[in-house]
Design a protein around this motif. Structure first.
Motif, PDB file in Angstrom:
ATOM      1  N   UNK A  92       0.826  -1.211   0.000  1.00 42.18           N
ATOM      2  CA  UNK A  92       0.000   0.000   0.000  1.00 42.18           C
ATOM      3  C   UNK A  92       0.860   1.260   0.000  1.00 42.18           C
ATOM      4  N   UNK A  93       0.304   2.313  -0.542  1.00 42.49           N
ATOM      5  CA  UNK A  93       1.011   3.598  -0.527  1.00 42.49           C
ATOM      6  C   UNK A  93       0.976   4.190   0.881  1.00 42.49           C
ATOM      7  N   UNK A  94       2.153   4.516   1.382  1.00 44.41           N
ATOM      8  CA  UNK A  94       2.255   5.071   2.725  1.00 44.41           C
ATOM      9  C   UNK A  94       2.596   6.553   2.660  1.00 44.41           C
ATOM     10  N   UNK A  95       2.360   7.225   3.758  1.00 46.37           N
ATOM     11  CA  UNK A  95       2.586   8.671   3.811  1.00 46.37           C
ATOM     12  C   UNK A  95       4.026   9.002   3.422  1.00 46.37           C
ATOM     13  N   UNK A  96       4.151   9.964   2.513  1.00 44.81           N
ATOM     14  CA  UNK A  96       5.478  10.416   2.096  1.00 44.81           C
ATOM     15  C   UNK A  96       6.064   9.640   0.929  1.00 44.81           C
ATOM     16  N   UNK A  97       5.402   8.576   0.504  1.00 45.60           N
ATOM     17  CA  UNK A  97       5.923   7.770  -0.591  1.00 45.60           C
ATOM     18  C   UNK A  97       5.522   8.354  -1.937  1.00 45.60           C
ATOM     19  N   UNK A  98       6.468   8.344  -2.871  1.00 44.29           N
ATOM     20  CA  UNK A  98       6.172   8.748  -4.232  1.00 44.29           C
ATOM     21  C   UNK A  98       5.431   7.621  -4.940  1.00 44.29           C
ATOM     22  N   UNK A  99       4.681   8.000  -5.968  1.00 46.04           N
ATOM     23  CA  UNK A  99       3.900   7.008  -6.721  1.00 46.04           C
ATOM     24  C   UNK A  99       4.801   5.932  -7.329  1.00 46.04           C
ATOM     25  N   UNK A 100       5.968   6.346  -7.824  1.00 42.20           N
ATOM     26  CA  UNK A 100       6.867   5.373  -8.447  1.00 42.20           C
ATOM     27  C   UNK A 100       7.425   4.399  -7.412  1.00 42.20           C
ATOM     28  N   UNK A 101       7.620   4.853  -6.189  1.00 41.03           N
ATOM     29  CA  UNK A 101       8.115   3.955  -5.137  1.00 41.03           C
ATOM     30  C   UNK A 101       7.121   2.820  -4.881  1.00 41.03           C
ATOM     31  N   UNK A 102       5.842   3.187  -4.818  1.00 43.90           N
ATOM     32  CA  UNK A 102       4.798   2.184  -4.600  1.00 43.90           C
ATOM     33  C   UNK A 102       4.729   1.228  -5.791  1.00 43.90           C
ATOM     34  N   UNK A 103       4.826   1.804  -6.997  1.00 40.55           N
ATOM     35  CA  UNK A 103       4.744   0.979  -8.199  1.00 40.55           C
ATOM     36  C   UNK A 103       5.914   0.001  -8.265  1.00 40.55           C
ATOM     37  N   UNK A 104       7.100   0.459  -7.901  1.00 42.94           N
ATOM     38  CA  UNK A 104       8.276  -0.411  -7.916  1.00 42.94           C
ATOM     39  C   UNK A 104       8.080  -1.602  -6.986  1.00 42.94           C
ATOM     40  N   UNK A 105       7.535  -1.337  -5.790  1.00 46.65           N
ATOM     41  CA  UNK A 105       7.280  -2.409  -4.822  1.00 46.65           C
ATOM     42  C   UNK A 105       6.293  -3.431  -5.384  1.00 46.65           C
ATOM     43  N   UNK A 106       5.195  -2.939  -5.964  1.00 52.18           N
ATOM     44  CA  UNK A 106       4.166  -3.839  -6.467  1.00 52.18           C
ATOM     45  C   UNK A 106       4.605  -4.580  -7.719  1.00 52.18           C
ATOM     46  N   UNK A 107       5.385  -3.934  -8.558  1.00 49.75           N
ATOM     47  CA  UNK A 107       5.924  -4.621  -9.734  1.00 49.75           C
ATOM     48  C   UNK A 107       6.777  -5.808  -9.295  1.00 49.75           C
ATOM     49  N   UNK A 108       7.596  -5.597  -8.273  1.00 53.37           N
ATOM     50  CA  UNK A 108       8.438  -6.675  -7.760  1.00 53.37           C
ATOM     51  C   UNK A 108       7.598  -7.828  -7.210  1.00 53.37           C
ATOM     52  N   UNK A 109       6.570  -7.501  -6.433  1.00 54.24           N
ATOM     53  CA  UNK A 109       5.686  -8.517  -5.849  1.00 54.24           C
ATOM     54  C   UNK A 109       4.990  -9.313  -6.941  1.00 54.24           C
ATOM     55  N   UNK A 110       4.404  -8.607  -7.911  1.00 53.59           N
ATOM     56  CA  UNK A 110       3.596  -9.287  -8.924  1.00 53.59           C
ATOM     57  C   UNK A 110       4.443  -9.998  -9.965  1.00 53.59           C
ATOM     58  N   UNK A 111       5.643  -9.539 -10.179  1.00 50.30           N
ATOM     59  CA  UNK A 111       6.572 -10.280 -11.046  1.00 50.30           C
ATOM     60  C   UNK A 111       6.908 -11.628 -10.415  1.00 50.30           C
ATOM     61  N   UNK A 112       7.207 -11.626  -9.117  1.00 56.84           N
ATOM     62  CA  UNK A 112       7.559 -12.851  -8.401  1.00 56.84           C
ATOM     63  C   UNK A 112       6.390 -13.828  -8.344  1.00 56.84           C
ATOM     64  N   UNK A 113       5.217 -13.328  -7.988  1.00 58.61           N
ATOM     65  CA  UNK A 113       4.061 -14.207  -7.857  1.00 58.61           C
ATOM     66  C   UNK A 113       3.578 -14.719  -9.212  1.00 58.61           C
TER      67      UNK A 113
END
Length: 310
Positions: A92-113
């Motif tokens: 999830x997007x947390x306070x202070x996080x840029x949109x690309x930071x959140x996207x990078x995290x989710x791309x990594x998760x969904x690539x692995x799964x």
């Protein structure tokens, strides 16, 4: 004759939505009262203890349809042999996080799964992505699970569909079952079927309720937590109805001038486990603007997600 169990994966199973969803699956809400299931539950290592607690509760409940539970933090173990995957886990997007930071995290998760599903899931596995940004997460999953047909990968827009039905039924004091959808709805009345837009001749109200995200925000304000129960229920509806007219986030073929290659919410009909986009619906100017704005946002999000893969 007894049916063979269906293996259903729920990621993020120790979280709020997962906790609401797994008993619904075990009770038959998703696949029906005669379909045995084996639940595969995946979560991250810090949630391992909570995940085991969920497993213990499932055992305590003694669901007759539940023929086994796999609770694990290992993605390969979780994905092995699954027939249906409900992807609830995400970053999830947390306070202070840029949109690309959140996207990078989710791309990594969904690539692995996606890679694990590609190698280890059952043939013809169906995948529903719930975690936001759901449309783009589904698109990344499609890229890294190429053997899963694009027709088998979708994202959850049924929650907004259900919210629209609920709001209209409340406004008109009718049952949700009396009409199929919002903009092309007909409502059963003593005088016969009437268009919902005729019964509620209030453009300001329709404009206010066209975006159902406001309901989610209101629930968070009231509960101090997100709408886990309705999201879980909508996920069950989505899989169960995968011949009724419903909303699903699916791979665009260019219908309604939505750019091909996006995961986009369309009205679909489902038959024998296959969905087809409903064609030829009239689109008013207000809806067209909303649809175009959504497509533009998703195209930007797609570009951002793919840049994270570089």
């Amino acid at each position: 004759m007894a049916r063979d169990p269906v293996r259903v994966l729920v990621t993020g199973a120790a979280g709020q939505i997962g906790y609401a969803l797994v008993p619904m699956i075990a009770r038959g809400v998703m696949l029906g009262p005669d379909q045995p299931v084996i639940l595969h539950m995946l979560d991250i290592p810090p949630a391992a203890e909570a995940l085991n607690g969920v497993k213990m509760e499932l055992v305590d409940a003694a669901f007759p349809l539940l023929k086994g539970v796999v609770a694990t933090t290992d993605v390969v173990e979780a994905c092995t042999g699954v027939n249906i995957a409900v992807m609830v886990g995400g970053f999830p997007r947390k306070e202070g996080m840029e949109r690309k930071d959140v996207m990078t995290k989710n791309v990594s998760i969904y690539k692995s799964q996606a890679s694990a599903l590609e190698k280890h899931a059952a043939a013809n596995c169906k995948v529903l992505v719930v975690a936001n940004p759901a449309n783009t997460n589904a698109l990344i999953l499609k890229e890294f699970a190429p053997s899963i047909p694009e027709k088998n990968i979708s994202c959850l827009t049924r929650l907004d569909h259900n919210r629209a039905l609920g709001q209209i039924s409340e406004r008109l004091s009718v049952q949700v079952s009396d009409y199929p959808d919002a903009n092309h709805a007909t409502v059963t009345t003593p005088a016969g079927d009437k268009p919902a837009r005729e019964l509620v001749a209030d453009d300001e109200w329709w404009g206010l309720h066209h975006d159902c995200s406001a309901t989610g925000a209101a629930i968070i304000k009231a509960r101090k937590l997100s709408s886990a129960l309705s999201a879980a229920s909508s996920a069950c509806d989505h899989i169960r109805d995968w011949g009724t007219w419903v909303s699903m986030g699916v791979y665009s073929d260019g219908s309604y001038n939505v750019p091909a290659g996006l995961i986009y919410s369309f009205p679909v009909t489902c038959k024998n486990g296959e969905w087809s986009i409903v064609q030829g619906l009239p689109i008013d100017e207000f809806s067209r603007k909303k649809m175009d704005a959504t497509a533009e946002e998703l195209a930007e999000e797609k570009a951002l997600a793919y840049s994270c893969l570089a």
